[in-house]
Scaffold this motif. Structure first.
Motif, mmCIF file in Angstrom:
data_model
loop_
_atom_site.group_PDB
_atom_site.id
_atom_site.type_symbol
_atom_site.label_atom_id
_atom_site.label_comp_id
_atom_site.label_asym_id
_atom_site.label_seq_id
_atom_site.Cartn_x
_atom_site.Cartn_y
_atom_site.Cartn_z
ATOM 1 N N ASN A 58 37.654 37.812 37.302
ATOM 2 C CA ASN A 58 36.568 38.312 38.157
ATOM 3 C C ASN A 58 36.820 37.869 39.592
ATOM 4 O O ASN A 58 37.250 36.732 39.815
ATOM 5 N N CYS A 59 36.526 38.748 40.538
ATOM 6 C CA CYS A 59 36.751 38.375 41.932
ATOM 7 C C CYS A 59 35.744 39.062 42.847
ATOM 8 O O CYS A 59 35.434 40.242 42.670
ATOM 9 N N GLU A 60 35.247 38.307 43.799
ATOM 10 C CA GLU A 60 34.273 38.820 44.766
ATOM 11 C C GLU A 60 34.956 39.551 45.919
ATOM 12 O O GLU A 60 34.289 40.180 46.731
ATOM 13 N N GLN A 61 36.283 39.413 46.025
ATOM 14 C CA GLN A 61 36.988 39.986 47.177
ATOM 15 C C GLN A 61 37.549 41.366 46.861
ATOM 16 O O GLN A 61 37.575 41.784 45.697
ATOM 17 N N ASN A 62 38.024 42.011 47.897
ATOM 18 C CA ASN A 62 38.525 43.379 47.751
ATOM 19 C C ASN A 62 39.866 43.573 48.433
ATOM 20 O O ASN A 62 40.083 44.582 49.118
ATOM 21 N N CYS A 63 40.765 42.627 48.254
ATOM 22 C CA CYS A 63 42.075 42.715 48.916
ATOM 23 C C CYS A 63 42.724 44.057 48.540
ATOM 24 O O CYS A 63 42.738 44.432 47.359
ATOM 25 N N LEU A 64 43.258 44.747 49.542
ATOM 26 C CA LEU A 64 43.694 46.133 49.329
ATOM 27 C C LEU A 64 44.825 46.259 48.316
ATOM 28 O O LEU A 64 45.027 47.300 47.722
ATOM 29 N N TYR A 65 45.593 45.173 48.132
ATOM 30 C CA TYR A 65 46.800 45.248 47.296
ATOM 31 C C TYR A 65 46.574 44.751 45.868
ATOM 32 O O TYR A 65 47.477 44.781 45.049
ATOM 33 N N CYS A 66 45.382 44.256 45.564
ATOM 34 C CA CYS A 66 45.236 43.480 44.328
ATOM 35 C C CYS A 66 44.427 44.207 43.256
ATOM 36 O O CYS A 66 43.317 44.694 43.508
ATOM 37 N N GLY A 67 44.979 44.215 42.049
ATOM 38 C CA GLY A 67 44.325 44.879 40.925
ATOM 39 C C GLY A 67 43.050 44.180 40.466
ATOM 40 O O GLY A 67 42.252 44.761 39.731
ATOM 41 N N LEU A 68 42.830 42.942 40.875
ATOM 42 C CA LEU A 68 41.609 42.227 40.473
ATOM 43 C C LEU A 68 40.448 42.490 41.429
ATOM 44 O O LEU A 68 39.353 41.980 41.232
ATOM 45 N N ARG A 69 40.695 43.269 42.488
ATOM 46 C CA ARG A 69 39.660 43.475 43.515
ATOM 47 C C ARG A 69 38.354 43.962 42.880
ATOM 48 O O ARG A 69 38.348 44.700 41.888
ATOM 49 N N LYS A 70 37.280 43.538 43.509
ATOM 50 C CA LYS A 70 35.947 43.802 42.947
ATOM 51 C C LYS A 70 35.703 45.284 42.662
ATOM 52 O O LYS A 70 35.088 45.651 41.666
ATOM 53 N N SER A 104 42.184 31.698 39.087
ATOM 54 C CA SER A 104 41.194 32.764 38.855
ATOM 55 C C SER A 104 41.029 33.559 40.148
ATOM 56 O O SER A 104 41.529 33.167 41.204
ATOM 57 N N GLY A 105 40.298 34.668 40.056
ATOM 58 C CA GLY A 105 39.855 35.326 41.272
ATOM 59 C C GLY A 105 38.763 34.463 41.899
ATOM 60 O O GLY A 105 38.462 33.372 41.401
ATOM 61 N N GLU A 106 38.189 34.923 42.992
ATOM 62 C CA GLU A 106 37.068 34.157 43.578
ATOM 63 C C GLU A 106 35.833 34.440 42.735
ATOM 64 O O GLU A 106 35.127 35.421 42.953
#
Ligand code: SF4
Length: 338
Positions: A58-70, A104-106
């Motif tokens: 789970n992650c609160e961020q939305n990094c453009l390159y990352c599959g875990l983005r919110k 983990s994600g954030e």
């Protein structure tokens, strides 16, 4: 020209750029040879293994390159419970590995106190160092986790170009990331940073600045990973990084940063079947095998087809044997604090 640069102790920005731009076969050979010499001088033939537990995607961020983005709604999310985390930590320690990486994600669902408790439990049950890789958290959390016994914090800056940083990480600033790293260092953490290679709009100059930022931050570990496009992200159609460019960056980083730990990243082992062997020959002295239970690890998809082994140890032993390297026995703390 290249040889002259390689003979220098401290490299200037233009010299780092010249090394990164090298295309001639003999020049590249000389760069790799120098990186290997420096690695051997500081770390000998020992390779430190760090066992990773990816306990929440789970992650609160939305990094453009990352599959875990919110905003990636297609990803099925999970959180391991504390019992599962401790069981996995035991599995890591049973292999003889003496560093556990909690990653983990954030994910603020794991409160500061939750992480504090997990660190305390691991420290009381196992003889292992703990690296945290949990993204940007409250300064108060960093403090209590250090008191609980955490040893290291990995927080990659991803790019030292402030404009690109804001492009890739919506709503975040490079200035803040650097502030977090400096604060972690002031608390006594061994800090790790590093970049992603091959991101859209990134230049060779940016990569040189990434290495220089690692030097300025006086990091204990520096990680240089290839960008791999992930489905369901804004960068899904971009080209992946080129393996040889990543290896060259690792080698140049070793030449500039000298005594810092440099890992072969899982991403490198994902884009090249022999990525671990090649990374070890390019100046790396750390491998970070993944021990996350397969059921969860498949969902920790920062990028697709992530290299993952049910039992990573047999393959790692043969890689080390073939490379004439051996598994380090200690916890592998930073050479800067010993
Ligand atoms: S890179 Fe890290 S912070 Fe960014 S979306 Fe992925 S897991 Fe979250």
């Amino acid at each position: 020209m290249i040889q002259k640069i390689l003979n220098k102790k401290i490299l200037r920005r233009e010299e780092i750029i010249t090394l990164l731009q090298a295309e001639d076969k003999n020049d590249i050979h000389a760069i790799f040879q120098k990186a290997d010499e420096i690695r051997k001088k500081y770390f000998g033939d020992e390779v430190h293994l760090r066992g990773i537990i990816e306990f929440s995607n789970n992650c609160e961020q939305n990094c453009l390159y990352c599959g875990l983005r919110k905003f990636n709604r297609a990803l099925s999310r999970y959180r391991m419970n504390e019992t599962e985390i401790l069981q996995t930590a035991k599995k890591i320690c049973d292999t003889g590995i003496k560093t556990i990486v909690l990653q983990s994600g954030e994910d603020f669902n794991f409160s500061g106190e939750d992480i504090y408790r997990i660190i305390k439990s691991i420290k009381s049950e196992f003889d292992a160092a703990i690296t945290l890789s949990l993204g940007e958290r409250d300064f108060e959390d960093y403090k209590i986790w250090k008191e609980a016994g955490a040893d290291r914090y990995l927080l990659k800056h991803e790019t030292a170009n402030a404009k690109l940083y804001e492009t890739y990480h919506f709503g975040q600033k490079l200035y803040d990331r650097v502030g977090h790293l400096n604060y972690l260092k002031s608390l006594g953490y061994q800090i790790g940073s590093g970049n992603l290679i091959g991101l859209p709009h990134q230049t060779i100059e940016d990569i040189a600045d990434d290495i220089i930022l690692c030097r300025d931050l006086d990091v204990d570990m520096a990680s240089f990973s290839p960008f791999i496009p992930s489905p369901n992200t804004p960068y899904k159609k971009q080209k992946p990084a080129d393996v040889n460019s990543v290896l060259k960056v690792m080698a140049v980083a070793r030449i500039v940063l000298k005594n810092v730990h440099i890992p072969v990243t899982t991403a490198l082992a994902t884009i090249d079947l022999n990525g671990r062997e090649k990374g070890l020959a390019a100046g790396a002295n750390v491998i970070m095998p993944n021990f996350t239970p397969a059921f969860y690890s498949d969902k920790y998809s920062i990028y697709p087809n992530k290299k993952s082994d049910v039992d990573p140890m047999p393959a790692l032993r043969s890689i080390l044997l073939a490379a004439g390297r051996n598994m380090a026995e200690g916890q592998g703390h930073s050479l800067k604090i010993i």
